[in-house]
Design an enzyme around this catalytic site. Sequence first.
Site, PDB file in Angstrom:
ATOM      1  N   TYR A 138      -8.200  25.257  49.344  1.00 18.30           N
ATOM      2  CA  TYR A 138      -9.572  24.946  48.949  1.00 18.30           C
ATOM      3  C   TYR A 138     -10.344  26.156  48.419  1.00 18.30           C
ATOM      4  O   TYR A 138     -11.505  26.045  48.059  1.00 18.30           O
ATOM      5  CB  TYR A 138     -10.347  24.364  50.139  1.00 18.30           C
ATOM      6  N   LYS A 155       1.430  21.852  58.782  1.00 13.31           N
ATOM      7  CA  LYS A 155       2.544  21.263  58.042  1.00 13.31           C
ATOM      8  C   LYS A 155       3.603  22.359  57.883  1.00 13.31           C
ATOM      9  O   LYS A 155       4.137  22.622  56.801  1.00 13.31           O
ATOM     10  CB  LYS A 155       1.994  20.772  56.695  1.00 13.31           C
ATOM     11  N   ASP A 181       1.283  15.006  59.462  1.00 12.76           N
ATOM     12  CA  ASP A 181       1.475  13.567  59.229  1.00 12.76           C
ATOM     13  C   ASP A 181       1.652  12.800  60.537  1.00 12.76           C
ATOM     14  O   ASP A 181       1.168  11.681  60.695  1.00 12.76           O
ATOM     15  CB  ASP A 181       2.650  13.306  58.271  1.00 12.76           C
ATOM     16  N   ASP A 208      -9.846  18.384  56.480  1.00 12.32           N
ATOM     17  CA  ASP A 208     -10.694  17.547  55.629  1.00 12.32           C
ATOM     18  C   ASP A 208     -10.252  16.090  55.718  1.00 12.32           C
ATOM     19  O   ASP A 208     -11.043  15.184  55.976  1.00 12.32           O
ATOM     20  CB  ASP A 208     -10.594  18.057  54.181  1.00 12.32           C
TER      21      ASP A 208
END
Length: 441
Positions: free
Chosen positions: A186, A253, A307, A331
């Site tokens: 970001y 992740k 996930d 987010d």
Amino acid sequence: MHPSRTRIATAGVPSITAHAHGKDVAMSVLEQLTPPKEGQRITITDGHLVVPSQPIIPFIEGDGTGPDIWRASQRIFDAAVKASYGTQRRIVWFEVFAGEKAHTRFGTWLPDDTLRAFQHYVVGIKGPLTTPVGGGFRSLNVALRQILDLYACVRPVRWFEGVPSPVKHPERVDIVIFRENSEDIYMGLEHPSQSAEAKKLIEFVRKEFGWKVREDSGVGLKPMSPFGTKRLVRKAIRYAKERGRRSVTLVHKGNIMKYTEGAFREWGYQVAHDEFADVTITWDEVNRHLDGKVPPGKILMQDYIADVTFQHMLTRPRDFDVLATGNLNGDYLSDAVAAQVGGIGMAPGGNISDVHGVFEATHGTAPKYANQDKVNPGSLTLSGVMMLEHLGWNEAAERITKAMEKTFRQKIVTYDLARLMDGAREVKTSEFATAVIDNMA
Ligand code: NAP
């Protein structure tokens, strides 16, 4: 009443906070706005937020439905402070401007005075702002985030009894997300497909590292540092410790992106080990030596792949308590979890540094409902609850939460919840505020 003191770590505080010491220089700091004659500014001394009995707090009411929800929320804040502290404490509100109101008054969407006010008065609150279409304007959130180094985006998500939810057991959701706000993909360090810059970067990584990137790709950088990660995780663990929460989950992740997401996980565990060994215990230790049982008083440190977190958040939300995440993961997760307890009309948020805090409604301006006294003020009101907690004014914060709980139980709600609730009494924004205030008694 003496000023309240809130313990705040000052590590990594940007140089601007030097202004937080010493006498109030607002008159010389602000060029167009006149600060209130009453009240005092919040200051930082020896790592403590020193809150006077009448702190000046800058606010932006926001665009679209902003004025409606601000008016309602402000009444609730003032009533809660009065009911909790009588005449001994009071917030002195100071309106500052951004968005459409600023554009009309000052010809700019984001006057410098607004940034200065948030910097100078340390803690502030804002309603939603229109994002003008097209380039050439500064985003308040981005500007504040950078200037005040608001590195943690904090989003508590809990269910209020009676509020309609798409899941069977919304009462099982009670989590607080600490999302890193200053790094990750970001940061906007990217170049468009086919640009000379992108081509140069692609050629550079081909030559230097042997990386094969398609020539016409757009490319971006995903920086994640030990400094950025550790201060975020530190804040999350400290919060868990102060509030008696059960666990801190590092969401990442790392199975795919080892040196950014995977490193986030490693650095997170390092903070727990190096700085909070007395109060934390890892999942690994619990399973290996303690038969899967977390000893009383210990905060469980665990990590989940992003996930799987989304999946488990739906199927077994009780596994989660405080979450520490990178910017992108946080987010997505913040909105997904908020949806489980009633959606965006209700989700509060705060952007926080080691000292500064800017609290805000997390939804947009909902312009089609502007000036109809119709929408749910809950997100902004609960953001104010976070702000009161940040000030250490916990009695007032709790009073609002309890009164809102009671109001929802009475099924007194605005249109958004009324349409999903059997037997609801639909009320206007202002009437909802009145009901909450009446329920403070
Ligand atoms: P939005 O303003 O959040 O509204 C989308 C929908 O969410 C509304 O139509 C409404 O749903 C529901 N909603 C929003 N606020 C609500 C509230 N207080 N109570 C009940 N329901 C509420 O999103 P948008 O229409 O995409 O964006 C509008 C403007 O807001 C844009 O200019 C955008 O850039 C800006 N924005 C600002 C911020 C910010 O300042 N933090 C954040 C997001 C967007 P129903 O139609 O189902 O009633």
